[in-house]
Scaffold this motif. Structure first.
Motif, PDB file in Angstrom:
ATOM      1  N   PRO A 141      19.790   3.889  25.782  1.00 63.16           N
ATOM      2  CA  PRO A 141      20.936   3.559  24.932  1.00 63.16           C
ATOM      3  C   PRO A 141      21.702   4.813  24.509  1.00 63.16           C
ATOM      4  CG  PRO A 141      18.926   3.540  23.644  1.00 63.16           C
ATOM      5  CD  PRO A 141      18.518   3.845  25.061  1.00 63.16           C
ATOM      6  N   ALA A 142      23.009   4.775  24.690  1.00 62.63           N
ATOM      7  CA  ALA A 142      23.870   5.889  24.308  1.00 62.63           C
ATOM      8  C   ALA A 142      25.289   5.360  24.198  1.00 62.63           C
ATOM      9  CB  ALA A 142      23.785   7.018  25.338  1.00 62.63           C
ATOM     10  N   SER A 143      26.157   6.154  23.610  1.00 65.17           N
ATOM     11  CA  SER A 143      27.552   5.722  23.528  1.00 65.17           C
ATOM     12  C   SER A 143      28.282   5.952  24.839  1.00 65.17           C
ATOM     13  CB  SER A 143      28.272   6.463  22.395  1.00 65.17           C
ATOM     14  OG  SER A 143      28.318   7.856  22.651  1.00 65.17           O
ATOM     15  N   MET A 144      27.779   6.881  25.662  1.00 66.99           N
ATOM     16  CA  MET A 144      28.388   7.184  26.964  1.00 66.99           C
ATOM     17  C   MET A 144      27.270   7.222  27.997  1.00 66.99           C
ATOM     18  SD  MET A 144      31.762   7.871  26.409  1.00 66.99           S
ATOM     19  CE  MET A 144      32.346   9.070  27.594  1.00 66.99           C
ATOM     20  N   ASN A 145      27.172   6.165  28.790  1.00 65.25           N
ATOM     21  CA  ASN A 145      26.172   6.133  29.867  1.00 65.25           C
ATOM     22  C   ASN A 145      26.625   5.124  30.907  1.00 65.25           C
ATOM     23  OD1 ASN A 145      23.911   6.701  31.363  1.00 65.25           O
ATOM     24  ND2 ASN A 145      22.446   5.731  29.984  1.00 65.25           N
ATOM     25  N   SER A 146      26.015   5.188  32.068  1.00 64.54           N
ATOM     26  CA  SER A 146      26.288   4.212  33.115  1.00 64.54           C
ATOM     27  C   SER A 146      25.548   2.919  32.789  1.00 64.54           C
ATOM     28  CB  SER A 146      25.829   4.747  34.475  1.00 64.54           C
ATOM     29  OG  SER A 146      25.775   3.710  35.439  1.00 64.54           O
ATOM     30  N   TRP A 147      26.259   1.795  32.773  1.00 69.21           N
ATOM     31  CA  TRP A 147      25.626   0.513  32.490  1.00 69.21           C
ATOM     32  C   TRP A 147      24.722   0.102  33.645  1.00 69.21           C
ATOM     33  CZ3 TRP A 147      24.756  -2.364  28.402  1.00 69.21           C
ATOM     34  CH2 TRP A 147      24.340  -3.696  28.569  1.00 69.21           C
ATOM     35  N   SER A 148      25.174   0.335  34.870  1.00 71.63           N
ATOM     36  CA  SER A 148      24.415  -0.129  36.033  1.00 71.63           C
ATOM     37  C   SER A 148      23.254   0.788  36.384  1.00 71.63           C
ATOM     38  CB  SER A 148      25.340  -0.278  37.250  1.00 71.63           C
ATOM     39  OG  SER A 148      25.975   0.955  37.551  1.00 71.63           O
ATOM     40  N   HIS A 149      23.369   2.073  36.056  1.00 69.33           N
ATOM     41  CA  HIS A 149      22.306   3.035  36.374  1.00 69.33           C
ATOM     42  C   HIS A 149      22.033   3.905  35.149  1.00 69.33           C
ATOM     43  CE1 HIS A 149      22.319   2.050  40.662  1.00 69.33           C
ATOM     44  NE2 HIS A 149      23.637   2.051  40.593  1.00 69.33           N
ATOM     45  N   PRO A 150      21.364   3.345  34.120  1.00 69.48           N
ATOM     46  CA  PRO A 150      21.204   4.070  32.853  1.00 69.48           C
ATOM     47  C   PRO A 150      20.377   5.342  32.944  1.00 69.48           C
ATOM     48  CG  PRO A 150      19.919   2.020  32.864  1.00 69.48           C
ATOM     49  CD  PRO A 150      20.804   1.978  34.064  1.00 69.48           C
ATOM     50  N   SER A 201      20.957   7.650  34.743  1.00 68.05           N
ATOM     51  CA  SER A 201      21.905   8.741  35.015  1.00 68.05           C
ATOM     52  C   SER A 201      21.969   9.730  33.860  1.00 68.05           C
ATOM     53  CB  SER A 201      23.301   8.170  35.276  1.00 68.05           C
ATOM     54  OG  SER A 201      23.308   7.292  36.375  1.00 68.05           O
ATOM     55  N   LEU A 202      21.909   9.246  32.624  1.00 67.71           N
ATOM     56  CA  LEU A 202      22.012  10.133  31.471  1.00 67.71           C
ATOM     57  C   LEU A 202      20.822  11.080  31.400  1.00 67.71           C
ATOM     58  CD1 LEU A 202      23.520  10.914  28.860  1.00 67.71           C
ATOM     59  CD2 LEU A 202      22.121   9.211  27.674  1.00 67.71           C
ATOM     60  N   VAL A 203      19.617  10.562  31.602  1.00 67.25           N
ATOM     61  CA  VAL A 203      18.427  11.412  31.553  1.00 67.25           C
ATOM     62  C   VAL A 203      18.465  12.436  32.676  1.00 67.25           C
ATOM     63  CG1 VAL A 203      15.923  11.434  31.866  1.00 67.25           C
ATOM     64  CG2 VAL A 203      16.974   9.729  30.375  1.00 67.25           C
ATOM     65  N   GLU A 204      18.838  12.021  33.863  1.00 69.15           N
ATOM     66  CA  GLU A 204      18.888  12.952  34.994  1.00 69.15           C
ATOM     67  C   GLU A 204      19.921  14.040  34.742  1.00 69.15           C
ATOM     68  OE1 GLU A 204      17.426  14.672  38.158  1.00 69.15           O
ATOM     69  OE2 GLU A 204      16.638  12.773  37.369  1.00 69.15           O
ATOM     70  N   ARG A 205      21.029  13.657  34.154  1.00 72.42           N
ATOM     71  CA  ARG A 205      22.057  14.648  33.835  1.00 72.42           C
ATOM     72  C   ARG A 205      21.532  15.656  32.813  1.00 72.42           C
ATOM     73  NH1 ARG A 205      27.611  14.801  34.661  1.00 72.42           N
ATOM     74  NH2 ARG A 205      28.708  16.130  33.148  1.00 72.42           N
ATOM     75  N   MET A 206      20.791  15.162  31.819  1.00 71.53           N
ATOM     76  CA  MET A 206      20.191  16.070  30.841  1.00 71.53           C
ATOM     77  C   MET A 206      19.219  17.036  31.509  1.00 71.53           C
ATOM     78  SD  MET A 206      19.356  13.703  27.498  1.00 71.53           S
ATOM     79  CE  MET A 206      20.639  13.134  26.385  1.00 71.53           C
ATOM     80  N   ARG A 207      18.390  16.508  32.398  1.00 68.67           N
ATOM     81  CA  ARG A 207      17.369  17.344  33.040  1.00 68.67           C
ATOM     82  C   ARG A 207      17.984  18.376  33.977  1.00 68.67           C
ATOM     83  NH1 ARG A 207      12.406  13.006  34.255  1.00 68.67           N
ATOM     84  NH2 ARG A 207      11.516  13.151  32.142  1.00 68.67           N
ATOM     85  N   GLN A 208      19.170  18.103  34.455  1.00 62.27           N
ATOM     86  CA  GLN A 208      19.858  19.065  35.308  1.00 62.27           C
ATOM     87  C   GLN A 208      20.660  20.080  34.510  1.00 62.27           C
ATOM     88  OE1 GLN A 208      22.212  16.879  38.169  1.00 62.27           O
ATOM     89  NE2 GLN A 208      20.441  15.754  38.958  1.00 62.27           N
ATOM     90  N   GLY A 209      20.619  19.956  33.190  1.00 63.11           N
ATOM     91  CA  GLY A 209      21.307  20.903  32.328  1.00 63.11           C
ATOM     92  C   GLY A 209      22.807  20.709  32.250  1.00 63.11           C
ATOM     93  N   LYS A 210      23.298  19.577  32.722  1.00 62.75           N
ATOM     94  CA  LYS A 210      24.731  19.316  32.687  1.00 62.75           C
ATOM     95  C   LYS A 210      25.169  18.936  31.273  1.00 62.75           C
ATOM     96  CE  LYS A 210      25.038  17.742  37.491  1.00 62.75           C
ATOM     97  NZ  LYS A 210      25.417  16.608  38.379  1.00 62.75           N
ATOM     98  N   PRO A 211      26.416  19.217  30.920  1.00 71.69           N
ATOM     99  CA  PRO A 211      26.882  18.860  29.580  1.00 71.69           C
ATOM    100  C   PRO A 211      26.912  17.353  29.366  1.00 71.69           C
ATOM    101  CG  PRO A 211      28.688  19.689  30.935  1.00 71.69           C
ATOM    102  CD  PRO A 211      27.434  19.938  31.704  1.00 71.69           C
TER     103      PRO A 211
END
Length: 336
Positions: A162-171, A173-183
């Protein structure tokens, strides 16, 4: 108690279905049968499509229920169909509305069922839910149709990050983006207040409403009492993923100008502080207490995804959109 769930396998309803079965409810699920793996053991299914009124009436012919819950009604047209189907055939009809129906912006940040108006100029989804509530309450006042209204807020479980900005179909994505150090985009300064509710906590309050005559003609929200800032929410997601997230704060106005479709979910919901007074549901269902803090619940969610690698896909289009927004914001350019 004989209960019909229209739907019953969604993120929120699956937790309620599970607890209802544990409490000895004779549970029927009416749906298209596309998610049979989420039907709790012992529940009975009736195959059908609620969006086809004639076929639904034929499939439900001869049935009567103590309680009917429609988890998937979103417009007044859906409610008209429900009234035709269930008038005189149930002792209680529960409509799943939304806490996003409450006033935006709020006149007072603490939300109560009796004092906070229903008004959302930013999100058609919420206005449709309000119209559904009004139609049902008019029917209750005119004919005694036994309606109960429930307004969930942001409720999550194993299958949602759950987040205010995330992919609905592939949630994931947010965790993977965090782990890759992306903003990671956080709307505003990240200091507005929000409430996250685990679906297992919501279920405890909801099951207490089933067959409860004192709930007829009433509306309830069911949420956690834990209040967090959005910065704390994103930091908890990062902690569950084992990283310190790189948060980038961008105003809601900029985000909506860049992508107008974000207006409903931001100005119509998550950008507005939401603190809920749960006194009403607690008075009727004294055993209801939310016991899963977000830091614990999101760890369960991340662990579930990692145990189901087939669900850990990324949404490249969403990732690219995040990168474009961040680049535009950093450059000081106005989005077209």
């Amino acid at each position: 108690m004989k209960v019909l769930f229209i739907g019953g396998t969604g993120l929120i309803s699956q937790a309620v279905s599970k607890l209802a079965m544990e409490e000895g409810v004779e549970l029927y699920l009416f749906n298209r049968g596309n998610r049979d793996g989420l039907v709790p053991k012992g529940a009975r299914t009736i195959a059908g499509d609620i969006r086809d009124p004639k076929a639904a009436a034929a499939a439900l012919e001869g049935y009567e229920f103590d309680v009917v819950v429609d988890w998937i009604a979103f417009t007044p047209e859906h409610i008209h169909s429900d009234l035709e189907l269930f008038r005189g055939r149930t002792k209680q009809f529960i409509f799943i509305s939304s806490a996003s129906a409450y006033q935006k912006p709020l006149a007072h940040y603490i939300i109560t069922e009796h004092a906070t108006p229903l008004e959302n100029p930013y999100w058609q989804y919420s206005r449709d839910k309000i119209a559904c509530e009004q139609l049902l309450m008019k029917e209750y006042e005119a004919s005694g149709f036994p309606v109960t209204i429930v307004r969930p807020s942001f409720t999550y479980g194993d299958t949602m990050i759950p987040a205010s900005m995330n992919s609905w179909s592939h949630p994931w994505s947010l965790v993977e983006r965090m782990r890759q150090g992306k903003p990671i985009i956080v709307h505003g300064d990240g200091m507005s207040l929000w409430t996250m509710t685990h679906n297992s906590d919501f279920a405890k309050g909801f099951v207490g409403l089933l067959g409860n005559p004192a709930a007829i003609g009433e509306a309830y929200h069911i949420t956690s009492d834990e209040v967090l800032t959005w910065n704390q929410i994103y930091e908890a997601i990062g902690a569950a993923a084992g990283v310190q997230p790189n948060l980038v704060h961008i105003s809601s106005d900029f985000l909506i100008t860049y992508d107008p479709e974000l207006e409903g979910g931001l100005l119509g919901d998550k950008a507005v502080s939401a603190v809920f007074d749960n006194s009403k549901i607690k008075k009727l269902v004294p055993e209801f207490t939310a016991t899963v803090p977000f830091a614990e619940g999101i760890k369960r969610t991340v662990n579930w995804f990692e145990a189901h690698p087939e669900r850990c896909g990324e949404d490249e289009a969403w990732n690219e959109q995040m990168d474009r927004i961040i680049a535009a914001h950093a450059s000081g350019m106005k989005p077209e």
